[in-house]
Structures are given as structure tokens and as C-alpha cells.
Design an enzyme around this catalytic site. Structure first.
Site, PDB file in Angstrom:
ATOM      1  CG  HIS A 241      -1.700  -1.144   1.540  1.00  0.00           C
ATOM      2  ND1 HIS A 241      -2.840  -1.436   0.827  1.00  0.00           N
ATOM      3  CD2 HIS A 241      -1.582  -2.118   2.476  1.00  0.00           C
ATOM      4  CE1 HIS A 241      -3.388  -2.543   1.318  1.00  0.00           C
ATOM      5  NE2 HIS A 241      -2.648  -2.980   2.323  1.00  0.00           N
ATOM      6  CG  ASP A 242       1.473   2.810   3.809  1.00  0.00           C
ATOM      7  OD1 ASP A 242       0.308   3.052   3.427  1.00  0.00           O
ATOM      8  OD2 ASP A 242       1.742   2.482   4.975  1.00  0.00           O
TER       9      ASP A 242
END
Ligand code: BDR
Ligand code: CA
Length: 311
Positions: A241-242
Site C-alpha cells: 500500500h504505502d
């Protein structure tokens, strides 16, 4: 290089995002890291941020601990995904690099006031508590933000903490509502994009094959991290994700999406924290966010491997 503050709750994927930023000094000028309670409580997220910077040999990075709880709710954590430490996988150690005395929210406020208006990008990788707290306390900084590029939300790919909500927004929906209503230029990396950036075996081995401390540390984190999605959902790997946030700053052309209106649900117990995106333009609500939904995953992992290889 673009000046950024990373606001984070590491988290294996947060740690990889931090490493990507540290490996990309030509594009990214990291003014500081602020930590927030999220995946694990604050004491752990700030420790994990320091561990990550030490593994990269970057002990000069300014790390400020921020909020230890959401604005108006008790904290919900995600040890079921990230392990007890938040950074399970590699052998962890007690970091020795300093934590700054100044509170993370004050650091965000002071930095935005000190730097020229429109030159600082905020990169939230966890619940939006620190950003909203800074905007509440110092509304004069809102107009000084260049852009917020954040991981959070989901629309077609809804729900990793409840059927309707993504974790970062769910943990502090009031903070998210305030940030989305602030008028700041906003770019979102929701689950719609991050579930297309999966850590396959081959991709994790590419990190290990770097043969460096950072490469091994990353591979060991991701070996642990992917277990959750692979075992629970039968997905081919864990969603990174990040790092999508940082990759966007370096190679925006890897991502695409739509500029739409996004509102945050803050009352319904059923859909709390849902990011309701007007994807088809069926309301007259003004667009307030660039909602990404496509990524060139191959290009993303090539970039990531290359940049981690520089550390
Ligand atoms: C987000 O929640 C956390 O578990 C991850 O670090 C990511 O920021 C994904 O929903
Ligand atoms: Ca995170």
C-alpha cells in the site's frame, strides 16, 4: 527535489515507503517523519520508524512522535496484519538514533510556516490524525500545503477492516473528513490501486537478491506481511500500500485515476470510515480528490527494487 513530510504508522509497508523515499534523494527531500498511532500504538510506530532509518544508515532523519489516539475515538490497531511489533518478520533491535523532542503536530505546523508557501507536500501513510490536528490548531497552514498525497480509502475494492472501510480512514474518520473538506489538493492511493501492487515471490526475491542489509530486511518484512492476504484471501501476494504514495512522487505516470468528489462517512456504524467516491459524477458535489485506481505494477516494482538498491 520535492520537499515532503512523511506521516506514518510503521507497519511493514510504511517502512518500505520510507526506504523508497530515502533511496530517492534526487526527487525527494525528506524534511522529517512524524509518527501516529495506527497499525500499532504510538510507542511502537516511532520505534519502528527509527529502526527503519537505522537499517538504511540514515540516522540524521528527524523523527517526531505525534498523536497517540484518534481525534474523537479510541484507537483500533492491526496487529492481526502487521504482528505484535508492527514490523514482524526481520530480527528487530532497540534503535539508538534520537527521537526529536518536538511533537509531530508542532513539527508539521512549524515546517509549513517556515518553508515557502506551496512547496511542502504531506504524505500520510496512516490515520489522518496528525494532519487534521495540525489544521485544527493552525488553520493558516492549510493554504501553504502544496499537496497531500496519501494512502487511504477504497471504493470499488472496498473494505479491509470492515466490509465498507479501509483501515487508515476507519481508524480516524473525523480526521479524514476534515482533511477531505480542507480544500487542499489531494491525491489518494486507495485499495483500488494498492491491491494491484502485490508482492509476488519473484518480486520479494528481487529485494533479497540485492544482497544488502536493506534488501534482506525488506524481504523478511514482506515474507511476513504477505501471509495475511495470501492465507486469508488467496491473493498472489501482499498489497504494498504505502510505497505507492512515494512512487507517485517519483514517477506519477505509473498511476492513473479520476478527479472526483469523495466524502467520508462518520456516523453510520455499518459504513463508518467509508470513502464515498462520486465516480460517475451523479451529484453536483465539487471534485476534491484525485482517486487513483490503476498502477503499472511491473514498473512500480522495478522502481522500488532499483531505489532500495541504492541504500
Ligand atoms: C493501510 O493500513 C495499514 O495496515 C497499512 O500500513 C496501510 O497504510 C492499508 O489499509
Ligand atoms: Ca500505514
Amino acid at each position: 527535489a520535492r520537499k515532503i513530510i512523511i506521516d506514518t504508522d510503521p507497519g511493514q509497508d510504511d517502512a518500505v515507503a520510507i526506504l523508497l523515499a530515502l533511496g530517492s534523494p534526487e526527487e525527494i527531500d525528506l524534511l522529517g517523519l512524524t509518527t501516529v498511532a495506527g497499525n500499532v500504538p504510538l510507542a511502537r510506530t516511532q520505534t519502528n520508524a527509527r529502526i527503519t532509518c537505522e537499517v538504511a544508515g540514515r540516522t540524521e532523519v528527524k523523527i517526531h512522535a505525534g498523536s497517540d489516539a484518534p481525534l474523537e475515538r479510541p484507537l483500533v490497531t492491526a496487529e492481526h496484519v502487521h504482528g505484535r511489533s508492527g514490523l514482524d518478520g526481520p530480527e528487530l533491535f532497540d534503535p539508538t538514533m534520537p527521537l526529536q523532542d518536538q511533537h509531530g503536530v508542532d513539527f508539521i505546523i512549524d515546517t509549513l510556516r517556515a518553508e515557502a508557501p506551496g512547496t511542502v507536500t504531506l504524505c500520510p501513510l496512516g490515520p489522518l490524525t496528525n494532519i487534521a490536528a495540525a489544521f485544527r490548531r493552525a488553520p493558516d497552514i492549510i493554504d501553504r500545503v502544496m499537496e497531500i498525497v496519501m494512502m487511504g480509502g477504497a471504493y470499488f475494492e472496498v473494505g479491509n477492516i470492515t466490509p465498507a472501510a479501509e483501515f487508515n480512514i476507519y481508524v480516524d474518520p473525523e480526521a479524514a473528513r476534515e482533511v477531505f473538506a480542507s480544500g487542499v489538493t489531494l491525491t489518494m492511493m486507495p485499495l483500488d490501486v494498492t491491491h494491484k501492487a502485490l508482492t509476488t515471490r519473484v518480486r520479494v526475491e528481487a529485494f533479497r537478491n540485492l544482497g544488502t542489509r536493506v534488501g534482506n530486511f525488506t524481504a523478511e518484512m514482506l515474507d511476513f506481511f504477505e501471509r495475511f492476504d495470501v492465507e486469508k484471501y488467496g491473493s498472489e501476494g501482499g498489497p504494498l500500500h504505502d510505497p505507492c504514495v512515494i512512487a507517485y512522487l517519483i514517477r506519477p505516470e505509473l498511476f492513473s485515476g479520476r478527479h472526483v468528489n469523495v466524502e467520508i462517512e462518520v456516523t453510520s456504524p455499518l459504513t463508518l470510515g467509508m470513502t464515498v467516491a462520486d465516480w460517475w459524477g451523479v451529484t453536483d458535489r465539487a471534485p476534491n480528490a484525485m482517486f487513483m485506481n490503476e498502477v503499472d505494477a511491473e514498473g512500480f516494482f522495478i522502481l522500488l527494487t532499483e531505489r532500495l538498491g541504492r541504500l
